[in-house]
Design a protein around this motif. Structure first.
Motif, PDB file in Angstrom:
ATOM      1  N   LYS A  56       9.852 -14.010  -2.803  1.00  8.80           N
ATOM      2  CA  LYS A  56       8.956 -12.995  -2.270  1.00  8.80           C
ATOM      3  C   LYS A  56       7.523 -13.499  -2.178  1.00  8.80           C
ATOM      4  CE  LYS A  56      10.455  -8.369  -2.504  1.00  8.80           C
ATOM      5  NZ  LYS A  56      10.302  -7.024  -2.971  1.00  8.80           N
ATOM      6  N   SER A  68       1.049 -13.414  -3.660  1.00  2.57           N
ATOM      7  CA  SER A  68       1.796 -12.324  -3.025  1.00  2.57           C
ATOM      8  C   SER A  68       1.370 -12.183  -1.568  1.00  2.57           C
ATOM      9  CB  SER A  68       1.524 -11.012  -3.756  1.00  2.57           C
ATOM     10  OG  SER A  68       0.206 -10.591  -3.481  1.00  2.57           O
ATOM     11  N   ASP A 116       0.491  -9.541  -0.016  1.00  6.54           N
ATOM     12  CA  ASP A 116      -0.689  -8.695   0.112  1.00  6.54           C
ATOM     13  C   ASP A 116      -1.958  -9.503  -0.092  1.00  6.54           C
ATOM     14  OD1 ASP A 116      -2.420  -6.293  -1.699  1.00  6.54           O
ATOM     15  OD2 ASP A 116      -1.763  -5.972   0.363  1.00  6.54           O
ATOM     16  N   GLU A 171     -15.678  -1.302  -5.315  1.00  5.68           N
ATOM     17  CA  GLU A 171     -14.795  -0.139  -5.464  1.00  5.68           C
ATOM     18  C   GLU A 171     -13.705  -0.131  -4.407  1.00  5.68           C
ATOM     19  OE1 GLU A 171     -15.858   2.626  -7.712  1.00  5.68           O
ATOM     20  OE2 GLU A 171     -17.083   0.990  -8.468  1.00  5.68           O
ATOM     21  N   GLY A 172     -13.720  -1.160  -3.554  1.00  8.43           N
ATOM     22  CA  GLY A 172     -12.766  -1.158  -2.445  1.00  8.43           C
ATOM     23  C   GLY A 172     -11.378  -1.514  -2.899  1.00  8.43           C
ATOM     24  N   ALA A 173     -10.471  -1.536  -1.931  1.00  9.64           N
ATOM     25  CA  ALA A 173      -9.073  -1.757  -2.260  1.00  9.64           C
ATOM     26  C   ALA A 173      -8.690  -3.224  -2.211  1.00  9.64           C
ATOM     27  CB  ALA A 173      -8.205  -0.966  -1.282  1.00  9.64           C
ATOM     28  N   TYR A 210      -6.452  -7.436  -6.655  1.00  9.69           N
ATOM     29  CA  TYR A 210      -6.969  -7.787  -7.969  1.00  9.69           C
ATOM     30  C   TYR A 210      -7.467  -9.234  -8.006  1.00  9.69           C
ATOM     31  CZ  TYR A 210      -6.851  -8.626 -12.969  1.00  9.69           C
ATOM     32  OH  TYR A 210      -7.161  -8.965 -14.238  1.00  9.69           O
ATOM     33  N   HIS A 221      -7.509   4.339  -1.105  1.00 12.12           N
ATOM     34  CA  HIS A 221      -7.477   3.622  -2.383  1.00 12.12           C
ATOM     35  C   HIS A 221      -8.234   4.368  -3.478  1.00 12.12           C
ATOM     36  CE1 HIS A 221      -7.728   0.240  -5.202  1.00 12.12           C
ATOM     37  NE2 HIS A 221      -8.997   0.547  -5.337  1.00 12.12           N
ATOM     38  N   GLN A 222      -9.466   4.747  -3.165  1.00 12.40           N
ATOM     39  CA  GLN A 222     -10.287   5.402  -4.186  1.00 12.40           C
ATOM     40  C   GLN A 222      -9.630   6.668  -4.699  1.00 12.40           C
ATOM     41  OE1 GLN A 222     -13.814   5.029  -5.094  1.00 12.40           O
ATOM     42  NE2 GLN A 222     -14.788   4.026  -3.362  1.00 12.40           N
ATOM     43  N   LYS A 280      -8.600  -1.581 -13.437  1.00  7.83           N
ATOM     44  CA  LYS A 280      -7.985  -2.855 -13.086  1.00  7.83           C
ATOM     45  C   LYS A 280      -6.487  -2.768 -13.232  1.00  7.83           C
ATOM     46  CE  LYS A 280     -11.448  -6.371 -13.963  1.00  7.83           C
ATOM     47  NZ  LYS A 280     -11.882  -7.443 -14.840  1.00  7.83           N
ATOM     48  N   LYS A 328      -5.026  -0.977 -10.384  1.00  9.12           N
ATOM     49  CA  LYS A 328      -5.032  -1.811  -9.177  1.00  9.12           C
ATOM     50  C   LYS A 328      -3.874  -2.803  -9.201  1.00  9.12           C
ATOM     51  CE  LYS A 328      -8.963  -3.095  -6.483  1.00  9.12           C
ATOM     52  NZ  LYS A 328     -10.029  -4.009  -6.206  1.00  9.12           N
ATOM     53  N   LYS A 329      -3.679  -3.405 -10.360  1.00  4.86           N
ATOM     54  CA  LYS A 329      -2.595  -4.393 -10.475  1.00  4.86           C
ATOM     55  C   LYS A 329      -1.257  -3.746 -10.188  1.00  4.86           C
ATOM     56  CE  LYS A 329      -3.976  -7.963 -13.743  1.00  4.86           C
ATOM     57  NZ  LYS A 329      -3.960  -8.334 -15.135  1.00  4.86           N
ATOM     58  N   GLU A 380      -0.699  -3.205  -6.541  1.00  7.00           N
ATOM     59  CA  GLU A 380      -0.286  -4.437  -5.860  1.00  7.00           C
ATOM     60  C   GLU A 380       1.169  -4.767  -6.152  1.00  7.00           C
ATOM     61  OE1 GLU A 380      -2.941  -7.834  -6.240  1.00  7.00           O
ATOM     62  OE2 GLU A 380      -4.554  -6.358  -6.376  1.00  7.00           O
ATOM     63  N   ILE A 399       3.281  -2.743  -4.043  1.00  7.01           N
ATOM     64  CA  ILE A 399       3.306  -3.228  -2.655  1.00  7.01           C
ATOM     65  C   ILE A 399       4.326  -4.356  -2.536  1.00  7.01           C
ATOM     66  CG2 ILE A 399       2.009  -4.422  -0.856  1.00  7.01           C
ATOM     67  CD1 ILE A 399      -0.473  -2.991  -1.771  1.00  7.01           C
ATOM     68  N   THR A 400       4.280  -5.259  -3.507  1.00  5.70           N
ATOM     69  CA  THR A 400       5.234  -6.374  -3.474  1.00  5.70           C
ATOM     70  C   THR A 400       6.667  -5.869  -3.573  1.00  5.70           C
ATOM     71  OG1 THR A 400       3.569  -7.616  -4.670  1.00  5.70           O
ATOM     72  CG2 THR A 400       5.720  -8.626  -4.495  1.00  5.70           C
ATOM     73  N   ARG A 401       6.859  -4.779  -4.336  1.00  2.96           N
ATOM     74  CA  ARG A 401       8.202  -4.239  -4.485  1.00  2.96           C
ATOM     75  C   ARG A 401       8.573  -3.265  -3.389  1.00  2.96           C
ATOM     76  NH1 ARG A 401       6.907  -2.387 -10.258  1.00  2.96           N
ATOM     77  NH2 ARG A 401       8.677  -0.992 -10.115  1.00  2.96           N
ATOM     78  N   ASP A 402       7.712  -3.213  -2.344  1.00  3.38           N
ATOM     79  CA  ASP A 402       8.003  -2.395  -1.164  1.00  3.38           C
ATOM     80  C   ASP A 402       8.084  -0.899  -1.407  1.00  3.38           C
ATOM     81  OD1 ASP A 402      10.083  -5.041   0.128  1.00  3.38           O
ATOM     82  OD2 ASP A 402       8.014  -4.518   0.654  1.00  3.38           O
ATOM     83  N   PHE A 451      -3.233   3.494   1.841  1.00  6.06           N
ATOM     84  CA  PHE A 451      -1.863   3.105   1.527  1.00  6.06           C
ATOM     85  C   PHE A 451      -0.888   4.123   2.064  1.00  6.06           C
ATOM     86  CE2 PHE A 451      -3.116  -0.306  -1.052  1.00  6.06           C
ATOM     87  CZ  PHE A 451      -4.198   0.082  -1.807  1.00  6.06           C
TER      88      PHE A 451
END
Lengths: 178, 781
Positions: free
Chosen positions: A92, A131, A133, A155-157, A160, B695-696, B752, B755-756, B759, B762-765, B777
């Motif tokens: 992946k 990844s 993304d 603060e954006g998306a 990480y 996102h926010q 944080k 956020k992780k 992500e 996202i990787t896991r669809d 999103f």
């Protein structure tokens, strides 16, 4: 299937280095699934869409394909295509070494001053696969955020990893404190 | 006399008569010898007016009399009153004015009585001002209008003199100012515009001058004392001679000039400002500071800020102190929470007590200061010391209070108090779920190994935790405490069963503690190969258990069992209290004289870590039950072991401890894992219902959801675990499996971390970024 040897021959005939980025563009046109491989369908289909029916035509089209990289929209498509193409089948994420190699190649075409720092950062701090993304968002980052990071939105998306990269740049004085 | 017979009074005539009366009145007012009005005098005067008003036209002289009434005042004022006031100055003028005003009021009262008939019909018919008003208006227009400026200045001068400490005639001032009020005839305009405004301006200037001197010369406490005194005096002034409506305005001016203007300079004075007062524990001065600053707008904000900074600094210093002490510890003791950390917790509690008292006393329980205290503590309470998080430190602190032989030796009341305070501290810790895990693990040890000093205290702290953090926080722990009671009952039925079925008896005394998996911490369960004797025990209990219930599964955890073995040494037989693991190893020597490391490992079916630890405890520690070849200090896979028949000790019964594995890492890992699941679940839940979200907003909603306590999964299945004890060649084992029920208290989730997880999803669809806007999103069904 055309494999590595076949591709080397092809490149010889085209008078193009196999490492040349234009081969990526060729693969893109062919919708190749994996790097260093062309299936018969992919090869024939790609040639048809490019309107190539002879070796000479192919050589001519090379410069056209190089020019395509300058187009913003196409570059983005090629860049995103590169992720799936460069990664191992069944994985992946993209292995770090491969990713770095690809980035060096791609950002030689589209200048991004921070590319070396990015690669150094990854090797020092991350050391894991990349990844999808992160891959695609990096292009946006390179495109929209200026190298001094003045318009970077914490603060954006952003993924990480990119946030970490910004921290890395500020901590090491590469970029002034914002 | 009838109306028809009444003789018409001519205006001249009538007025001449009235004039006599008026003159008489003036004489009386001037203090000249003059007899008072008799009733007849009064009657005559009144009737004259009456007659002159009720005569038929053209002899009804109402209008003329009305005018003459007013003219009487005007004449008297112009000829007598004004000159007498004009010729005097300052205080003397004020006295004259007061006298004249008083006289004037009398004159108005009398004259309006004489002329009263006009008030009854004439003024209403013509909508004219009543006699009383006319009279007062004369004074106002002639005397007041001309003199009010001078009067005002004279009054203000006197006030300033009083401020400088001189004695003044307060009654006089009160009378003068009453004029300003009364002259308004119901409105305060004259008082406010002609006196108050100027007085306030003067006051402001006065205090501005004073303050600019004081701020340079005086220390903060001294300045505050002066300020407080000034405010007190001004208030006093109002009650004595100013009108009460002036009070708020006056005080506001004084506060502004003395406090608002110089607030920052005052607070930040180098050696006597707020910081210094806090540092030197000047409680009284701080109380004064609070009283004064609470009166000015936003006055308390900087004070509470300095308070917060101070408390934060004190707390952080404690952290540093503990860190320094810890870094001097020997390397191998690093991971263990030691004495320094205990001292640290106690000091933090003391710090909290101290400053909570400040908030309650000096700062009168004000919410702003409660908030400052809270924020300060949140800053340093979340800093770990020497690798241990604050959550762990608190849990260990509790353990020390609650366990037998703990390092805190306190009376019952002192313990209750201490527990109360610890729970209060917990409010400041953001990783409350981490605390819960550590606490639970240590509680388990206390309960299972009978190390709890006092059952009441155990329950008491659980009640307090429940009150503070809610029922879900403590439900597992309460379950644990209850389990033990049930387990004892269960053991009793087991013993009954054995006495009723003598064939089933395994020949070894066996005690089992059956517990509910979900409540207890997770313990790793290894497939230890038990010695034959023990295997029988397990089977017997299993059969017994089948008679009680068929719907539950038993999982055994041998790592927590205890065994009493009789070691038959050459010198004497000694009873050995060991763990099940150790016992299993020792019993191997019943059938072999000499065993290698690998043989032992194979036969027991344990991991290297466990084998090394247990062999070390039996051959390289205080009691050498086994002889090791070669006789080095550490265990290596090439070693060989033999039963040490020559072992001897003066005690008949010895305990051979097996040092426990460090739980800390595992606890932290477990909690982290739980948190990741919770965040994932929360994100998916939100996205599933919203479909598309920025996102926010996603992060914010996630934070909100996780801030409350909630259950992530439900009970999947329940296990029970058992705990056995035998005496004489006995062993104990304890068995437990956890349940997937997780409760989480993420009260301050990490952006944080969220956020992780996004992500990862996202990787896991589960999610994807919107093609046109990477900040949005979409949920992928």
């Amino acid at each position: 299937m055309i494999l590595v040897d076949g591709i080397t021959l092809l490149c010889n005939d085209l008078q193009v280095d196999p490492q040349d980025i234009v081969m990526l563009v060729v693969s893109w046109h062919m919708k190749a699934a994996t790097m260093c491989e062309f299936s018969k369908q992919e090869f024939i289909g790609g040639l048809q869409s490019l309107g190539i029916d002879s070796l000479d035509k192919f050589r001519e089209r090379i410069s056209f394909m190089r020019a395509e990289l300058k187009d913003e929209q196409k570059f983005r498509e090629i860049y995103n295509f590169a992720f799936a193409w460069a990664k191992e089948k069944g994985q992946k994420s993209l292995a770090l070494d491969t990713a770095i190699g690809m980035w060096q190649l791609l950002f030689a075409e589209k200048q991004w001053p921070l590319v070396d720092h990015w690669c150094q950062f990854l090797q020092a701090k991350h050391n894991k696969a990349i990844s999808r993304d992160t891959w695609s968002q990096l292009l946006e980052f390179a495109r929209t955020v200026d190298p001094a990071l003045s318009n970077y939105d914490a603060e954006g998306a952003w993924p990480y990893l990119i946030d970490e990269f910004v921290e890395y740049l500020t901590e090491n004085g590469i970029v002034q404190n914002r | 006399m009838t109306m028809n017979e009444r003789k018409t009074i001519d205006l001249e005539q009538g007025w001449e008569f009235m004039q006599k009366g008026i003159t008489k009145l003036k004489n009386i007012l001037e203090g000249l010898p003059e007899p008072q009005f008799s009733s007849e005098d009064y009657m005559m005067l009144y009737t004259t007016i009456y007659n002159m008003c009720t005569q038929k036209p053209p002899h009804d002289y109402s209008q003329q009399l009305y005018d003459k009434y007013r003219e009487s005042f005007e004449e008297y004022i112009s000829s007598t009153v004004l000159p007498s006031i004009r010729e005097k100055h300052d205080e003397f003028m004020l006295r004259e004015l007061v006298k004249r005003w008083s006289n004037h009021k009398v004159m108005v009262r009398w004259l309006s009585r004489f002329f009263h008939y006009l008030d009854r019909y004439f003024i209403a018919r013509r909508s004219l001002p009543p006699l009383n008003e006319v009279g007062l208006t004369c004074f106002r227009d002639l005397v007041y209008t001309e003199l009010n400026g001078k009067v005002r200045d004279a009054v203000i001068t006197l006030i300033d003199q009083e401020r400088e400490g001189e004695q003044i005639d307060r009654a006089l001032l009160k009378n003068v100012l009453d004029i300003f009020v009364e002259i308004g005839m119901g409105q305060m305009d004259y008082y406010e515009n002609d006196f108050e405004t100027a007085m306030l301006k003067d006051t402001a200037a006065y205090y501005s001058r004073k303050a600019s001197n004081w701020i340079l010369e005086d220390s903060c406490p001294d300045y505050m004392l002066k300020a407080e005194e000034c405010l007190k005096r001004e208030k006093d002034r109002v009650s004595h001679y100013l009108h009460s409506s002036s009070e708020p305005k006056l005080l506001e001016k004084v506060q502004h000039e003395l406090l608002s203007v110089y607030a920052n300079q005052l607070l930040e004075k180098e050696h006597s400002g707020c910081h210094a007062l806090l540092r030197d524990d000047k409680v009284e001065d701080l109380s004064r500071m609070f009283r004064l600053f609470s009166k000015i707008p936003r006055g308390l904000d900087p004070v509470s800020n300095i308070f917060k900074q101070h408390v934060t600094a004190e707390g952080t210093a404690l952290v540093k102190l503990a860190e320094d002490a810890a870094s001097n510890k020997k390397a191998e003791k690093r991971d263990v929470v030691g004495l320094q950390e205990q001292v640290f917790v106690r000091k933090v509690i003391e710090l909290h007590d101290k400053y909570l008292a400040y908030v309650n006393d000096c700062f009168q329980n004000h919410t702003l200061f409660h908030k400052s205290l809270k924020e300060a503590f949140e800053v340093f309470c979340n800093k770990g010391v020497a690798g241990s998080s604050s959550a762990e430190l608190l849990a260990t602190f509790c353990d020390n209070i609650l366990k037998k032989g703990g390092s805190e030796k306190l009376s019952d009341e002192a313990i209750e108090e201490m527990l109360e305070k610890v729970v209060k501290l917990l409010a400041y810790i953001s990783d409350k779920d981490l605390f819960a895990e550590f606490y639970r693990k240590k509680l388990a040890r206390r309960l299972l190994f009978d190390k709890s000093a006092n059952d009441d205290h155990e329950r008491s702290i659980l009640t307090k935790l429940k009150q503070q953090c809610g029922g879900q926080f403590t439900s597992k722990m309460e379950g644990m405490v209850t389990d033990l009671t049930l387990a004892r009952e269960n053991q009793t039925s087991f013993e009954e069963y054995l006495s009723n079925n003598p064939n089933a008896n395994p020949g070894i005394d066996l005690t089992v503690t059956v517990l509910t998996t979900g409540f207890w911490p997770s313990y790793k369960s290894f497939d230890l190969n038990l010695p034959a004797e023990m295997v029988k025990c397990v089977e017997v209990f299993r059969e017994f258990y089948q008679t009680k219930t068929k719907h539950r599964k038993l999982t055994w955890i041998y790592s927590l069992g205890t065994c009493n073995l009789l070691g038959k040494f050459e010198s004497r037989t000694t009873e050995l209290i060991v763990t099940t693991y150790q016992a299993s190893a020792l019993l191997l020597f019943n059938s072999s004289d000499r065993l290698s490391y690998s043989e032992i490992m194979t036969q027991l079916n344990l991991s290297d870590d466990d084998v090394v630890r247990l062999l070390h405890s039996l051959s390289c520690a205080k009691y050498k039950i086994l002889n090791k070849e070669p006789n080095t200090k550490t265990i290596s896979p090439t070693d060989h072991f033999e039963f040490n028949s020559k072992f001897t000790d003066k005690m008949r019964r010895i305990k051979i401890p097996l040092p426990p594995v460090d739980e800390k890492k595992k606890v932290i890992e477990d909690v982290d894992k739980d948190r990741r699941y919770a965040i994932d679940a929360s994100i998916v839940r939100i996205m599933k219902s919203r479909k598309v979200l920025g996102h926010q907003q996603l992060v914010l909603e996630c934070v909100e959801q996780l801030g409350r306590m909630f259950k992530v999964h439900n009970t999947l299945f329940s296990f029970l675990f058992f705990f056995f004890v035998f005496v004489c060649e006995s062993f104990v084992f304890l068995n437990l499996t956890t349940l997937a029920l997780n409760e989480m208290l993420i009260l301050q989730p990490d952006f944080k971390a969220i956020k992780k997880r996004i992500e990862d999803l996202i990787t896991r669809d589960y999610l994807e970024r919107d093609k046109s806007n990477p900040n949005m999103f979409r949920y992928l069904a």
